[in-house]
Motif scaffolding. Structure first.
Motif, PDB file in Angstrom:
ATOM      1  N   GLY A 247       0.977  -1.033  -0.157  1.00 41.59           N
ATOM      2  CA  GLY A 247      -0.087   0.201   0.028  1.00 41.59           C
ATOM      3  C   GLY A 247       1.072   1.068  -0.052  1.00 41.59           C
ATOM      4  N   ASP A 248       0.404   2.054   1.065  1.00 39.00           N
ATOM      5  CA  ASP A 248       1.578   3.302   1.230  1.00 39.00           C
ATOM      6  C   ASP A 248       2.794   2.670   2.060  1.00 39.00           C
ATOM      7  N   PHE A 249       3.832   2.566   1.596  1.00 39.88           N
ATOM      8  CA  PHE A 249       4.786   2.005   2.515  1.00 39.88           C
ATOM      9  C   PHE A 249       5.285   3.068   3.347  1.00 39.88           C
ATOM     10  N   ARG A 250       5.214   4.269   3.247  1.00 33.53           N
ATOM     11  CA  ARG A 250       5.483   5.465   4.076  1.00 33.53           C
ATOM     12  C   ARG A 250       4.530   5.541   5.263  1.00 33.53           C
ATOM     13  N   ASP A 251       3.393   5.262   4.975  1.00 31.94           N
ATOM     14  CA  ASP A 251       2.164   5.006   5.992  1.00 31.94           C
ATOM     15  C   ASP A 251       2.261   3.948   6.744  1.00 31.94           C
ATOM     16  N   LEU A 252       2.611   2.930   6.401  1.00 34.12           N
ATOM     17  CA  LEU A 252       2.939   1.524   7.123  1.00 34.12           C
ATOM     18  C   LEU A 252       4.119   1.817   8.089  1.00 34.12           C
ATOM     19  N   MET A 253       4.972   2.549   7.525  1.00 36.18           N
ATOM     20  CA  MET A 253       6.240   2.689   8.515  1.00 36.18           C
ATOM     21  C   MET A 253       6.076   3.743   9.426  1.00 36.18           C
ATOM     22  N   ARG A 254       5.232   4.697   9.224  1.00 33.37           N
ATOM     23  CA  ARG A 254       4.624   5.394  10.455  1.00 33.37           C
ATOM     24  C   ARG A 254       4.095   4.650  11.340  1.00 33.37           C
ATOM     25  N   GLU A 255       3.186   3.697  11.043  1.00 36.99           N
ATOM     26  CA  GLU A 255       2.419   3.012  12.011  1.00 36.99           C
ATOM     27  C   GLU A 255       3.504   2.077  12.869  1.00 36.99           C
ATOM     28  N   VAL A 256       4.585   1.635  12.120  1.00 38.83           N
ATOM     29  CA  VAL A 256       5.495   0.870  12.943  1.00 38.83           C
ATOM     30  C   VAL A 256       6.217   1.750  13.888  1.00 38.83           C
ATOM     31  N   TRP A 258       5.313   4.507  15.177  1.00 41.38           N
ATOM     32  CA  TRP A 258       3.965   4.955  16.359  1.00 41.38           C
ATOM     33  C   TRP A 258       4.054   3.610  17.389  1.00 41.38           C
ATOM     34  N   GLU A 259       4.002   2.530  17.084  1.00 42.49           N
ATOM     35  CA  GLU A 259       3.701   1.627  17.968  1.00 42.49           C
ATOM     36  C   GLU A 259       5.226   1.221  18.741  1.00 42.49           C
ATOM     37  N   LEU A 260       6.214   1.278  17.900  1.00 41.64           N
ATOM     38  CA  LEU A 260       7.496   1.174  18.712  1.00 41.64           C
ATOM     39  C   LEU A 260       7.629   2.407  19.751  1.00 41.64           C
ATOM     40  N   ASP A 261       7.295   3.447  19.418  1.00 41.40           N
ATOM     41  CA  ASP A 261       7.669   4.706  20.305  1.00 41.40           C
ATOM     42  C   ASP A 261       6.612   4.664  21.652  1.00 41.40           C
ATOM     43  N   ARG A 262       5.242   4.137  21.149  1.00 46.45           N
ATOM     44  CA  ARG A 262       4.521   4.181  22.511  1.00 46.45           C
ATOM     45  C   ARG A 262       4.724   3.031  23.514  1.00 46.45           C
ATOM     46  N   ASN A 263       5.520   2.137  22.783  1.00 49.25           N
ATOM     47  CA  ASN A 263       5.698   0.913  23.708  1.00 49.25           C
ATOM     48  C   ASN A 263       7.149   0.824  24.234  1.00 49.25           C
ATOM     49  N   GLY A 264       7.836   1.984  24.252  1.00 50.89           N
ATOM     50  CA  GLY A 264       9.008   2.169  24.995  1.00 50.89           C
ATOM     51  C   GLY A 264      10.398   1.779  24.042  1.00 50.89           C
ATOM     52  N   PHE A 265      10.178   1.691  22.755  1.00 49.60           N
ATOM     53  CA  PHE A 265      11.212   1.312  21.729  1.00 49.60           C
ATOM     54  C   PHE A 265      11.620   2.506  20.868  1.00 49.60           C
ATOM     55  N   SER A 266      11.512   3.874  21.265  1.00 54.32           N
ATOM     56  CA  SER A 266      11.878   4.804  20.416  1.00 54.32           C
ATOM     57  C   SER A 266      13.470   4.928  19.801  1.00 54.32           C
ATOM     58  N   HIS A 267      14.007   4.007  20.528  1.00 59.04           N
ATOM     59  CA  HIS A 267      15.523   3.933  20.102  1.00 59.04           C
ATOM     60  C   HIS A 267      15.880   3.219  18.930  1.00 59.04           C
ATOM     61  N   VAL A 268      14.742   2.215  18.496  1.00 56.04           N
ATOM     62  CA  VAL A 268      14.824   1.334  17.559  1.00 56.04           C
ATOM     63  C   VAL A 268      14.593   1.983  16.035  1.00 56.04           C
ATOM     64  N   LYS A 269      15.387   1.834  15.301  1.00 58.48           N
ATOM     65  CA  LYS A 269      15.517   2.617  14.115  1.00 58.48           C
ATOM     66  C   LYS A 269      14.821   1.512  13.146  1.00 58.48           C
ATOM     67  N   LEU A 270      14.326   2.120  11.989  1.00 58.79           N
ATOM     68  CA  LEU A 270      13.461   1.670  10.816  1.00 58.79           C
ATOM     69  C   LEU A 270      14.294   1.736   9.813  1.00 58.79           C
ATOM     70  N   PHE A 271      14.517   0.320   9.087  1.00 59.94           N
ATOM     71  CA  PHE A 271      15.336   0.110   7.837  1.00 59.94           C
ATOM     72  C   PHE A 271      14.709  -0.525   6.823  1.00 59.94           C
ATOM     73  N   ALA A 272      14.497   0.031   5.719  1.00 59.32           N
ATOM     74  CA  ALA A 272      13.634  -0.350   4.441  1.00 59.32           C
ATOM     75  C   ALA A 272      14.616  -0.741   3.439  1.00 59.32           C
ATOM     76  N   SER A 273      14.043  -2.045   2.850  1.00 60.33           N
ATOM     77  CA  SER A 273      14.824  -2.726   1.612  1.00 60.33           C
ATOM     78  C   SER A 273      13.691  -3.419   0.786  1.00 60.33           C
TER      79      SER A 273
END
Length: 386
Positions: A247-256, A258-273
């Motif tokens: 779908g919209d890959f950027r929107d999907l990454m925004r969801e990820v 959001w969920e990482l941040d609100r569960n205390g994992f804001s330090h985890v980076k997003l890597f796309a391939s």
């Protein structure tokens, strides 16, 4: 190639390349004709350049290391720009002078070395520009014949990639290599969490914990599963989502995110391939932290150089559509380039970019220094993406 059944891989050997057995047949036939006329040693000057009606195109020159090795025992005066120089159409990147027969049959190999390597380096440079300061890793070796994997990785790194994927590049060239983990590990171990734990237990601390999250799970679920499995060591999650599910890959990454941040994992980076190109990088930059780029770099369009005679026995002689005569390629004080006839006066402060190839490769150049040359040129802003 040797007799059927002897050479089983469909790739030329070093000896076959050095002995010009990879040459187009018409070069061999040309030498037969010239020898019959006693003209095989006719002195010529030949230049390699890229012709295009778009004067604003630019490309990164790569592959000269192999040209230097090919010509090291050949009777030719070879001059070239330093590898990693960013050039534009009609600028000579390599000039060869000497008896035509000494190097005529090497034209095929010379162009092959330069065209592919420069294409890969240029694609990497454009991905580097698009990504800004976000890491770009070459995932392209698997997209090309394995015999040229070191060529792909070297050219990608020279063009601006931060790391590559094939360990051979590290052992042979000193290029930093990295890797996340494949879908195969997740499939065999049965879950993203188990794969993350196993990877974390076995790999040394110097290996980043970038966990692939979309094998079985929705990306948001997989991201949290990976982060909770190794919360203290996880570096990033990799989204390799198939195109038919994005779908919209950027929107999907925004969801990820959001969920990482609100569960205390804001330090985890997003890597796309997966199918990443310049346009995708620009689209994903607002949310993505790093990219793995495969086919866009490895199978990049070649830089369509031609190698043309511009002088025969001291006489200006060239084919239609080409710019004749020996030339100088100058770098001006502002960093721009200027091509002038060999006998013309150069502007004050200009310096010649064409230098003896044997001097440039008297010892293997530092590949990291070549990469830095490319990055410095890109930082000038003189080489836009579009």
């Amino acid at each position: 190639m040797g007799e059927i059944g002897i050479d089983r891989f469909n790739s030329a050997t070093e000896e076959e390349i050095k002995s010009a057995r990879v040459a187009d047949s018409y070069f061999h036939r040309t030498m037969e004709v010239l020898k019959a006329r006693g003209l095989e040693d006719t002195p010529v000057c030949m230049e390699v350049s890229y012709k295009s009606s778009n004067e604003d195109e630019w490309f990164v020159v790569a592959g000269l290391d192999e040209v230097a090795y090919l010509l090291e025992e050949v009777e030719v005066d070879a001059r070239a720009v330093p590898e990693g120089t960013i050039c534009r159409p009609h600028e000579p990147v390599l000039a060869l002078s000497g008896p035509y027969g000494a190097f005529a049959e090497h034209e095929t190999a010379i162009l092959g070395f330069l065209c592919q390597a420069s294409g890969v380096a240029t694609a990497a440079a454009k991905c580097r520009l698009a990504a800004g300061d976000r890491p770009v890793i070459s995932f392209g070796a698997r997209r090309m014949h394995p015999s040229v994997a070191p060529v792909i990785e070297r050219s990608a790194y020279l063009g601006g990639c931060d790391m590559v994927a094939v360990d051979l590049a590290t052992r042979r060239l000193g290029i930093p290599a990295t890797g996340t983990l494949p879908h195969a590990l997740v499939l065999i171990l049965g879950s993203t969490a188990e794969a993350a734990k196993a990877f974390d237990e076995v790999m040394g601390p110097e290996v980043p914990r970038t966990i692939l999250i979309d094998t079985f799970d929705d990306e948001t679920v997989g991201a949290l599963e990976a982060a909770r499995a190794i919360p203290d060591s996880i570096t990033a999650v990799r989204l390799d989502t198939p195109g038919n599910r994005r779908g919209d890959f950027r929107d999907l990454m925004r969801e990820v995110r959001w969920e990482l941040d609100r569960n205390g994992f804001s330090h985890v980076k997003l890597f796309a391939s997966g199918g990443i190109d310049v346009e995708y990088i620009l689209h994903l930059n607002p949310v993505c932290d790093a990219y793995g780029v495969g086919g866009t770099i490895a199978s990049a369009p070649m830089i369509d150089y031609s190698m043309d005679i511009v002088e025969v026995a001291g006489e200006d002689r060239h084919k239609r559509g080409k710019r004749g005569g020996r030339k100088r390629l100058l770098e001006l004080r502002d960093g721009s380039h200027l091509v002038i006839p060999e006998g013309a006066d150069a502007p004050e402060g200009a310096r010649d970019l064409l230098r003896p190839l044997s001097e440039l490769y008297a010892s293997p150049p530092d590949l990291s220094a070549l990469r830095e040359r490319v990055l410095r040129q890109l930082e000038t802003g003189n080489f836009p993406l579009y």
